[in-house]
Design an enzyme around this catalytic site. Structure first.
Site, PDB file in Angstrom:
ATOM      1  N   ARG A  92      61.054  53.176  56.800  1.00 25.42           N
ATOM      2  CA  ARG A  92      60.457  53.490  55.427  1.00 25.42           C
ATOM      3  C   ARG A  92      61.414  54.993  55.121  1.00 25.42           C
ATOM      4  NH1 ARG A  92      54.174  55.114  54.098  1.00 25.42           N
ATOM      5  NH2 ARG A  92      54.436  56.117  52.103  1.00 25.42           N
ATOM      6  N   ASN A 146      52.263  45.344  53.392  1.00 26.44           N
ATOM      7  CA  ASN A 146      53.026  45.597  52.169  1.00 26.44           C
ATOM      8  C   ASN A 146      54.502  45.007  52.385  1.00 26.44           C
ATOM      9  OD1 ASN A 146      50.978  46.605  50.535  1.00 26.44           O
ATOM     10  ND2 ASN A 146      50.952  48.515  51.640  1.00 26.44           N
ATOM     11  N   CYS A 167      44.152  44.419  48.849  1.00 30.18           N
ATOM     12  CA  CYS A 167      44.640  45.791  48.513  1.00 30.18           C
ATOM     13  C   CYS A 167      43.271  46.603  47.897  1.00 30.18           C
ATOM     14  CB  CYS A 167      45.605  45.860  47.529  1.00 30.18           C
ATOM     15  SG  CYS A 167      46.247  47.507  47.071  1.00 30.18           S
ATOM     16  N   HIS A 197      50.072  46.609  43.023  1.00 32.24           N
ATOM     17  CA  HIS A 197      50.698  47.888  42.839  1.00 32.24           C
ATOM     18  C   HIS A 197      51.351  47.819  41.245  1.00 32.24           C
ATOM     19  CE1 HIS A 197      50.800  49.284  47.051  1.00 32.24           C
ATOM     20  NE2 HIS A 197      49.389  49.036  46.645  1.00 32.24           N
ATOM     21  N   TYR A 248      50.854  54.107  41.217  1.00 32.08           N
ATOM     22  CA  TYR A 248      51.894  53.217  41.064  1.00 32.08           C
ATOM     23  C   TYR A 248      52.259  53.095  39.669  1.00 32.08           C
ATOM     24  CZ  TYR A 248      50.564  52.375  45.983  1.00 32.08           C
ATOM     25  OH  TYR A 248      50.310  52.530  47.118  1.00 32.08           O
TER      26      TYR A 248
END
Length: 423
Positions: A92, A146, A167, A197, A248
């Site tokens: 990440r 995700n 979600c 998102h 988002y």
């Protein structure tokens, strides 16, 4: 409800206590067994120990089983929650920092970062889904891995598994809007359309009356003045005629400010989460702790267990509940193919999830959603074929990139950084 077996894949993750707390606090849920599996035996042992203490503290009679072998853990399960992170927080960190060097937002679920998380994750999730379909053919997979929408599309297209893409973002937004609007409009119904998102609350009705414009005006007029995150979404809402999903939506509608904030930050979100997760694990490993670790509040994921068990209840008891999740489009959203994942209000019963008809996406953000969906479908193709050209097409399709002079060197750097061999 009949007694069920619940399996958690990626059980060493910090959200596991949230699910266990939901199991214990859910009225009428009869659980015979919780089965935990993870590729990290140390984290698995910590979370299994905490799970047993949480169950014992409630006086519940639920068996806890743990195994590093997925097939063994999932065998006979009724529901399987998937919450894996391929590459961990180190991956990440790369997803968030490399794009910044190219003047592009670095975020773990959209743009180049989200794409590379998908490229790493899709092959693993396809293998997991195929294993679950083999050893637990009646099981529904409740996926939180995700980027959830892209993973949902990949698994539904390339396996026989029954997967629902969950979600909490839109369901939580719906809940907050109902509470905020109740004093003025009474009970309201709230519909959404878009992708995971990248969702939009596009219709709010009170009885038979469409009150969307009035509701947005009311909210934008100061009803949420003390909520900076919500205020950001409402800044654009009157112009769009819809409320974008919090946080988002800012990546698209406030992209310069978002980029500058990320580029100037002393620490990435990945680094902050690493510290939080270390604290969660330390608390979870403490033999005196028999509740959800307090540090988990700072991790995010509010509403995680609520959406999980609303969905579980709707499937198990054939409720026909209306829940926002990702599922195959199948004609619900005009202008998108049938075999892509959309996130919208679904009818959820014993057969799974069926998106309710939406019609066309409003023109104000139709192109944005279609562009991101093209990116997502190309990302699935790239992950399955390991094609560099398709991966490049996916980057070029994304509204946050779209420049080959940036996309090509960034793609090659990220492929090398993650050790992905695409031809």
């Amino acid at each position: 409800m009949r007694p069920i077996v619940l399996c958690i894949v990626g059980a060493g993750g910090s959200y596991t206590p949230e699910i266990v707390e939901g199991v214990l606090d859910r009225p009428g849920l009869e659980l015979a067994e919780v089965s935990l599996t993870d590729s990290d035996p140390q984290r698995l042992a910590v979370m299994a120990g905490l799970t047993r203490r949480m169950i014992a503290a409630k006086g519940a009679k639920i068996a806890v089983r743990e195994s590093s072998d997925l097939a063994q853990a999932a065998a006979g399960a009724d529901f399987v929650v998937t919450q894996i992170r391929v590459g961990g927080m180190a991956a990440r960190q790369l997803d968030e920092t490399i794009p910044l060097r190219y003047g592009v937002i670095g975020q773990e679920t959209t743009g180049p970062g989200g794409m590379f998380k998908a490229l790493r994750t899709i092959p693993v999730m396809i293998d997991i889904a195929r294993t679950i379909a083999r050893v637990a053919p009646r099981a529904f997979i409740l996926n939180y891995t995700n980027p959830s929408g892209i993973v949902t599309e990949a698994v539904l297209n390339h396996t026989d598994a029954k997967l629902l893409g969950l979600c909490s973002s839109i369901p939580l937004l719906q809940h907050r809007l109902r509470r905020l609007l109740a004093p003025v409009f009474g009970e309201v119904q709230i519909a959404s359309v878009g992708l995971n998102h990248l969702g939009f609350i596009h219709q709010i009705t009170a009885g038979d009356e469409d009150v969307t414009a009035r509701a947005i005006a009311h909210l934008a007029d100061g009803a949420t003045a003390n909520d900076a995150l919500f205020a950001s979404a409402l800044k654009i809402a009157p112009r769009l005629g819809a409320i974008p999903v919090e946080k988002y939506g800012d990546l698209y509608f406030h992209r310069r400010a978002e980029f500058e904030a990320m580029a100037s930050a002393q620490r990435t979100r990945a680094q902050a989460v690493m510290d939080i997760e270390a604290e969660v694990l330390a608390e979870a490993a403490d033999p005196a702790v028999a509740t959800k670790p307090p540090a988990l509040i700072r991790r995010g994921g509010e509403g995680y267990s609520g959406v999980t068990f609303d969905t579980l209840d709707a499937v198990l008891n054939d409720r026909g509940a209306k829940i926002v999740m990702s599922a195959f489009n199948n004609g619900a959203v005009v202008g998108l193919p049938d075999d892509v994942a959309v996130e919208t209000v679904c009818h959820v019963d014993a057969s799974g999830a069926r998106p309710l008809p939406v019609g066309e996406i409003p023109l104000a953000y139709r192109g944005l959603v279609q562009a991101v969906k093209a990116h997502e479908s190309l990302t699935v193709q790239a992950a399955v074929t390991r094609s560099r050209d398709v991966a490049l097409q996916a980057l070029l399709a994304h509204p946050l990139v779209g420049d080959i002079d940036i996309a090509e060197p960034m793609l090659d750097e990220m492929l090398a950084a993650h050790g992905l061999n695409y031809q």
